[in-house]
Design a protein around this motif. Structure first.
Motif, PDB file in Angstrom:
ATOM      1  N   ASP A 232      71.197 -55.173 -58.479  1.00 50.78           N
ATOM      2  CA  ASP A 232      70.103 -55.946 -59.068  1.00 50.78           C
ATOM      3  C   ASP A 232      70.205 -57.448 -58.782  1.00 50.78           C
ATOM      4  O   ASP A 232      69.194 -58.136 -58.718  1.00 50.78           O
ATOM      5  CB  ASP A 232      70.100 -55.713 -60.588  1.00 50.78           C
ATOM      6  CG  ASP A 232      68.833 -56.206 -61.262  1.00 50.78           C
ATOM      7  OD1 ASP A 232      67.768 -55.676 -60.958  1.00 50.78           O
ATOM      8  OD2 ASP A 232      68.936 -57.137 -62.081  1.00 50.78           O
ATOM      9  N   ARG A 233      71.437 -57.937 -58.613  1.00 52.75           N
ATOM     10  CA  ARG A 233      71.619 -59.386 -58.460  1.00 52.75           C
ATOM     11  C   ARG A 233      72.622 -59.697 -57.349  1.00 52.75           C
ATOM     12  O   ARG A 233      73.551 -58.911 -57.107  1.00 52.75           O
ATOM     13  CB  ARG A 233      72.124 -59.996 -59.776  1.00 52.75           C
ATOM     14  CG  ARG A 233      71.172 -59.824 -60.943  1.00 52.75           C
ATOM     15  CD  ARG A 233      71.630 -60.604 -62.168  1.00 52.75           C
ATOM     16  NE  ARG A 233      72.916 -60.145 -62.675  1.00 52.75           N
ATOM     17  CZ  ARG A 233      73.070 -59.116 -63.499  1.00 52.75           C
ATOM     18  NH1 ARG A 233      72.002 -58.424 -63.891  1.00 52.75           N
ATOM     19  NH2 ARG A 233      74.261 -58.773 -63.932  1.00 52.75           N
ATOM     20  N   VAL A 275      70.476 -56.088 -52.165  1.00 53.59           N
ATOM     21  CA  VAL A 275      69.990 -56.601 -53.444  1.00 53.59           C
ATOM     22  C   VAL A 275      68.494 -56.332 -53.560  1.00 53.59           C
ATOM     23  O   VAL A 275      67.713 -56.737 -52.701  1.00 53.59           O
ATOM     24  CB  VAL A 275      70.262 -58.113 -53.586  1.00 53.59           C
ATOM     25  CG1 VAL A 275      69.701 -58.629 -54.919  1.00 53.59           C
ATOM     26  CG2 VAL A 275      71.752 -58.403 -53.484  1.00 53.59           C
ATOM     27  N   LYS A 277      66.051 -57.016 -56.596  1.00 53.62           N
ATOM     28  CA  LYS A 277      65.995 -57.589 -57.936  1.00 53.62           C
ATOM     29  C   LYS A 277      65.104 -56.774 -58.870  1.00 53.62           C
ATOM     30  O   LYS A 277      63.994 -56.388 -58.529  1.00 53.62           O
ATOM     31  CB  LYS A 277      65.490 -59.036 -57.863  1.00 53.62           C
ATOM     32  CG  LYS A 277      65.586 -59.796 -59.178  1.00 53.62           C
ATOM     33  CD  LYS A 277      65.261 -61.253 -58.982  1.00 53.62           C
ATOM     34  CE  LYS A 277      65.283 -62.010 -60.306  1.00 53.62           C
ATOM     35  NZ  LYS A 277      66.576 -61.891 -61.006  1.00 53.62           N
TER      36      LYS A 277
END
Length: 297
Positions: A232-233, A275, A277
């Motif tokens: 996610d990050r 990644v 997000k």
């Protein structure tokens, strides 16, 4: 007469449902970890012997969803209770009955098939405490039976199987007798990668990771797999890669060993990290990564 049917294994997160399924099948089919909500998809495990074939559905833990992925997992678990021949509710004997348990019991009131309670970790409880929990659970729901078990050690699991066989309908085997799951190998091997990530990074990356198999080449002797680890990050990407690539190397090697044991042939595994997000709240990514509610309705 031979018997066959479907049995759903339900309960709150992290109560031992996946450990129980692995114990029932005598093989490592479903990943486990101390992290709650490890199971995301319903996993079918097939137990076949000379008397019956039981198709078990190991479900995600029922919980209060915080995002789109959580909603998918809840719908997955709750829908699995429908159209079953029996349901097994797994509850640990060393934990108090809470709101989550009562919510599941309220849903089980609508189920038409027999519902059994498997009281897990019973080998760790005194006779007095075990009897208290039996009486408490009997007062909350009209179970078809309550079976104290230990999913980890296998204590009394055979008695649970015997009890389930007694309520199955007569019928031929649903799947070939040498089949232990209807999930493709790609799904199971990808889950081995996710398990190793949860094991090594469970403090930093509890649920923000998905696995996508990008390529798969197989012959009689070996399998070559390239898989993407979705986070996610950017900070999580750094955690998974680790200093000078040490963490991702450790994840790859341990996952590869599990894969080799499962498929019985050499596995070559390449991993990379991407990644995306807020992927857990985006329908596009949920579907792309295999978390689609429509597939489980």
């Amino acid at each position: 007469m031979y018997k066959s049917g479907f049995v759903s294994i339900v309960g709150r997160p992290n109560v031992g449902k996946s450990t129980l399924l692995n114990q029932l099948l005598k093989t490592k089919l479903v990943i486990t970890s101390p992290t709650a909500q490890t199971t995301r998809n319903t996993v079918q495990g097939i137990l076949t012997d000379d008397e019956a074939q039981i198709v078990f559905l190991d479900t995600p833990g029922v919980h209060k969803p915080q995002d789109g992925l959580g909603s998918f997992m809840n719908a997955n678990a709750l829908n699995s209770m429908l159209d079953m021949d029996a349901v097994v509710l797994v509850e640990p004997v060393d934990e108090s009955v809470g709101k989550g348990d009562k919510f599941i019991l309220s849903r089980l009131e609508k189920v038409e098939c027999p519902v059994f309670l498997a009281l897990n970790k019973s080998d760790l409880a005194s006779k007095e405490h075990l009897m208290e929990k039996l009486i408490e659970w009997q007062s909350l729901f009209d179970f078809a039976g309550i079976i104290p078990i230990s999913a980890k050690s296998g204590d009394n699991v055979d008695e649970l199987v015997k009890t389930l066989k007694s309520v199955l309908p007569e019928g031929e085997a649903i799947y070939p007798k040498d089949m232990i799951t209807d999930h493709p190998e790609q799904f199971i091997l990808a889950e081995f990668i996710r398990e190793r990530i949860l094991y090594f990074t469970r403090q930093e990356i509890p649920h923000d990771v998905a696995i996508v198999v990008e390529s798969w080449e197989e012959n009689e002797k070996e399998i070559s797999i390239m898989a993407a680890i979705i986070v996610d990050r950017p900070s999580q990407k750094g955690i998974i890669i680790g200093k000078q690539g040490a963490m991702i190397k450790k994840i790859r090697e341990q996952a590869r060993r599990q894969m080799t044991r499962f498929v019985g042939k050499t596995v070559h595994l390449e991993l990379f990290v991407k990644v995306e997000k807020n992927w857990r709240n985006k329908t596009k990514y949920l579907k792309e990564f295999g978390y689609d509610e429509d597939d489980y309705k």
